[in-house]
Design a protein around this motif. Structure first.
Motif, mmCIF file in Angstrom:
data_model
loop_
_atom_site.group_PDB
_atom_site.id
_atom_site.type_symbol
_atom_site.label_atom_id
_atom_site.label_comp_id
_atom_site.label_asym_id
_atom_site.label_seq_id
_atom_site.Cartn_x
_atom_site.Cartn_y
_atom_site.Cartn_z
ATOM 1 N N LEU A 77 3.407 2.566 15.008
ATOM 2 C CA LEU A 77 3.473 1.511 14.892
ATOM 3 C C LEU A 77 3.994 0.502 16.083
ATOM 4 O O LEU A 77 3.456 -0.383 15.786
ATOM 5 C CB LEU A 77 4.921 1.616 14.186
ATOM 6 C CG LEU A 77 4.731 1.989 12.185
ATOM 7 C CD1 LEU A 77 6.612 2.303 12.443
ATOM 8 C CD2 LEU A 77 5.254 1.137 11.844
ATOM 9 N N GLN A 78 3.928 0.968 16.964
ATOM 10 C CA GLN A 78 4.188 0.661 18.255
ATOM 11 C C GLN A 78 2.180 0.102 18.628
ATOM 12 O O GLN A 78 2.110 -0.991 19.244
ATOM 13 C CB GLN A 78 5.048 0.927 19.369
ATOM 14 C CG GLN A 78 4.711 0.480 20.666
ATOM 15 C CD GLN A 78 5.249 -0.461 20.592
ATOM 16 O OE1 GLN A 78 6.376 -0.330 20.339
ATOM 17 N NE2 GLN A 78 4.859 -1.983 21.610
ATOM 18 N N SER A 79 1.660 1.336 18.223
ATOM 19 C CA SER A 79 0.169 0.817 18.838
ATOM 20 C C SER A 79 -0.622 -0.179 18.273
ATOM 21 O O SER A 79 -1.335 -0.750 18.311
ATOM 22 C CB SER A 79 -0.778 2.240 18.697
ATOM 23 O OG SER A 79 -0.323 3.386 19.496
ATOM 24 N N ALA A 80 0.054 0.095 16.632
ATOM 25 C CA ALA A 80 -0.480 -0.890 15.745
ATOM 26 C C ALA A 80 -0.146 -2.460 16.759
ATOM 27 O O ALA A 80 -0.544 -3.518 16.425
ATOM 28 C CB ALA A 80 0.201 -0.734 14.523
ATOM 29 N N ARG A 81 1.306 -2.954 16.640
ATOM 30 C CA ARG A 81 2.088 -3.714 17.373
ATOM 31 C C ARG A 81 0.994 -4.552 18.880
ATOM 32 O O ARG A 81 0.634 -5.523 18.731
ATOM 33 C CB ARG A 81 3.381 -3.666 17.486
ATOM 34 C CG ARG A 81 4.157 -4.108 16.277
ATOM 35 C CD ARG A 81 5.804 -4.274 16.506
ATOM 36 N NE ARG A 81 6.539 -2.884 17.247
ATOM 37 C CZ ARG A 81 6.719 -1.866 16.638
ATOM 38 N NH1 ARG A 81 6.110 -2.447 15.098
ATOM 39 N NH2 ARG A 81 7.467 -0.607 16.329
ATOM 40 N N THR A 82 0.917 -3.166 19.797
ATOM 41 C CA THR A 82 0.120 -3.602 20.834
ATOM 42 C C THR A 82 -1.562 -4.246 20.446
ATOM 43 O O THR A 82 -1.670 -5.014 20.831
ATOM 44 C CB THR A 82 0.130 -3.153 22.220
ATOM 45 O OG1 THR A 82 1.396 -1.739 20.963
ATOM 46 C CG2 THR A 82 -0.334 -3.107 22.833
ATOM 47 N N ALA A 83 -1.624 -3.638 19.489
ATOM 48 C CA ALA A 83 -3.426 -4.203 18.979
ATOM 49 C C ALA A 83 -2.634 -5.413 18.177
ATOM 50 O O ALA A 83 -3.943 -6.030 17.560
ATOM 51 C CB ALA A 83 -4.169 -2.961 18.326
ATOM 52 N N GLY A 84 -2.046 -5.946 17.846
ATOM 53 C CA GLY A 84 -1.858 -7.262 17.341
ATOM 54 C C GLY A 84 -1.964 -7.412 15.824
ATOM 55 O O GLY A 84 -2.032 -8.768 14.699
ATOM 56 N N ILE A 85 -1.763 -6.157 15.202
ATOM 57 C CA ILE A 85 -1.592 -6.100 13.689
ATOM 58 C C ILE A 85 -0.459 -6.967 13.218
ATOM 59 O O ILE A 85 0.824 -6.277 13.815
ATOM 60 C CB ILE A 85 -2.085 -3.969 13.418
ATOM 61 C CG1 ILE A 85 -2.995 -3.630 13.509
ATOM 62 C CG2 ILE A 85 -1.558 -4.083 11.869
ATOM 63 C CD1 ILE A 85 -4.674 -4.225 13.658
ATOM 64 N N GLY A 86 -0.921 -7.080 11.707
ATOM 65 C CA GLY A 86 -0.163 -7.561 11.017
ATOM 66 C C GLY A 86 1.078 -6.808 10.503
ATOM 67 O O GLY A 86 2.178 -7.066 9.834
ATOM 68 N N GLU A 87 0.091 -5.962 9.491
ATOM 69 C CA GLU A 87 0.874 -5.023 8.553
ATOM 70 C C GLU A 87 0.466 -4.211 8.741
ATOM 71 O O GLU A 87 -1.259 -2.864 9.478
ATOM 72 C CB GLU A 87 0.518 -5.666 7.431
ATOM 73 C CG GLU A 87 0.974 -5.128 5.440
ATOM 74 C CD GLU A 87 0.581 -5.816 4.712
ATOM 75 O OE1 GLU A 87 1.849 -7.116 4.657
ATOM 76 O OE2 GLU A 87 -0.326 -5.521 4.169
ATOM 77 N N LEU A 88 1.343 -2.987 7.781
ATOM 78 C CA LEU A 88 0.802 -1.089 8.028
ATOM 79 C C LEU A 88 1.564 -1.086 6.356
ATOM 80 O O LEU A 88 1.703 -0.705 6.326
ATOM 81 C CB LEU A 88 1.490 -0.250 9.494
ATOM 82 C CG LEU A 88 0.986 0.766 9.447
ATOM 83 C CD1 LEU A 88 -0.106 1.277 9.745
ATOM 84 C CD2 LEU A 88 1.743 1.798 9.737
ATOM 85 N N SER A 89 0.506 -0.525 6.499
ATOM 86 C CA SER A 89 0.285 0.058 4.402
ATOM 87 C C SER A 89 -0.268 1.399 4.537
ATOM 88 O O SER A 89 -1.150 2.121 5.921
ATOM 89 C CB SER A 89 -0.660 -1.098 3.520
ATOM 90 O OG SER A 89 -2.073 -0.260 3.979
ATOM 91 N N LEU A 90 0.370 2.300 3.315
ATOM 92 C CA LEU A 90 -0.013 4.092 3.256
ATOM 93 C C LEU A 90 -0.037 3.852 1.602
ATOM 94 O O LEU A 90 1.018 2.904 1.381
ATOM 95 C CB LEU A 90 0.600 4.420 4.260
ATOM 96 C CG LEU A 90 2.804 4.003 3.828
ATOM 97 C CD1 LEU A 90 2.822 5.121 2.346
ATOM 98 C CD2 LEU A 90 3.401 4.313 4.859
ATOM 99 N N GLU A 91 -0.526 4.615 1.797
ATOM 100 C CA GLU A 91 0.200 5.081 -0.161
ATOM 101 C C GLU A 91 0.476 6.915 0.098
ATOM 102 O O GLU A 91 0.223 7.562 0.896
ATOM 103 C CB GLU A 91 -1.336 5.160 -0.715
ATOM 104 C CG GLU A 91 -2.133 4.368 -1.545
ATOM 105 C CD GLU A 91 -2.398 3.660 0.215
ATOM 106 O OE1 GLU A 91 -2.681 2.217 0.128
ATOM 107 O OE2 GLU A 91 -3.079 3.999 0.987
#
Length: 149
Positions: A77-91
């Protein structure tokens, strides 16, 4: 681990060559957790321009409920935020109440049921977590801290 812990009863789609391709993909992040002697867990996340997708996350049963998955997912999650990602999804398998509770505890919400997602045999529950809010960044879900007066 994927075959035994995630894909049980479905056949094996995340075999070694597929995992190797994911590892080699520059838009994919793979995290592994080890103790002193063995692999205890792993996670795979793919990045897009605005969204990331948690492809796989598993922890060996004897290491579950010890914070391994929580630490790996927090790092992702921290890596995604650092990369500027707005949303994380999964199934996840719709009937997997333990995984559903874990992801809810990590700030994910239900986003829909996908019939036949797993080899036309089982439905999946899609879950999503916003990482960015309008005008800023969504804060990481953390336990409250005690403040002294």
């Amino acid at each position: 681990m994927s075959r035994d812990l995630i894909e049980t009863g479905l056949g094996w789609s995340y075999d070694a060559p597929k995992i190797q391709r994911l590892i080699a993909d520059p838009d994919t992040l793979v995290v592994v957790a080890y103790n002193d002697v063995e692999l205890t867990g792993f996670a795979v996340m793919q990045f897009g321009d605005e969204r990331a997708h948690l492809v796989l996350l598993a922890v060996q049963p004897r290491h579950q409920r010890r914070g391994v998955a929580r630490r790996m997912l927090s790092w992702l999650l921290q890596s995604a935020r650092t990369a500027g990602i707005g949303e994380l999804s999964l199934e996840l398998r719709a009937g997997n109440a333990g995984a559903r509770a874990f992801y809810r505890g990590m700030g994910f919400g239900d986003a829909g049921l996908i019939p036949g997602y797993y080899r036309n045999r089982e439905p999946a529950l899609r879950m999503v977590r916003a990482l960015r809010i309008a005008g800023g960044v969504a804060a990481c879900r953390q336990a409250p801290t005690l403040r002294r007066p």
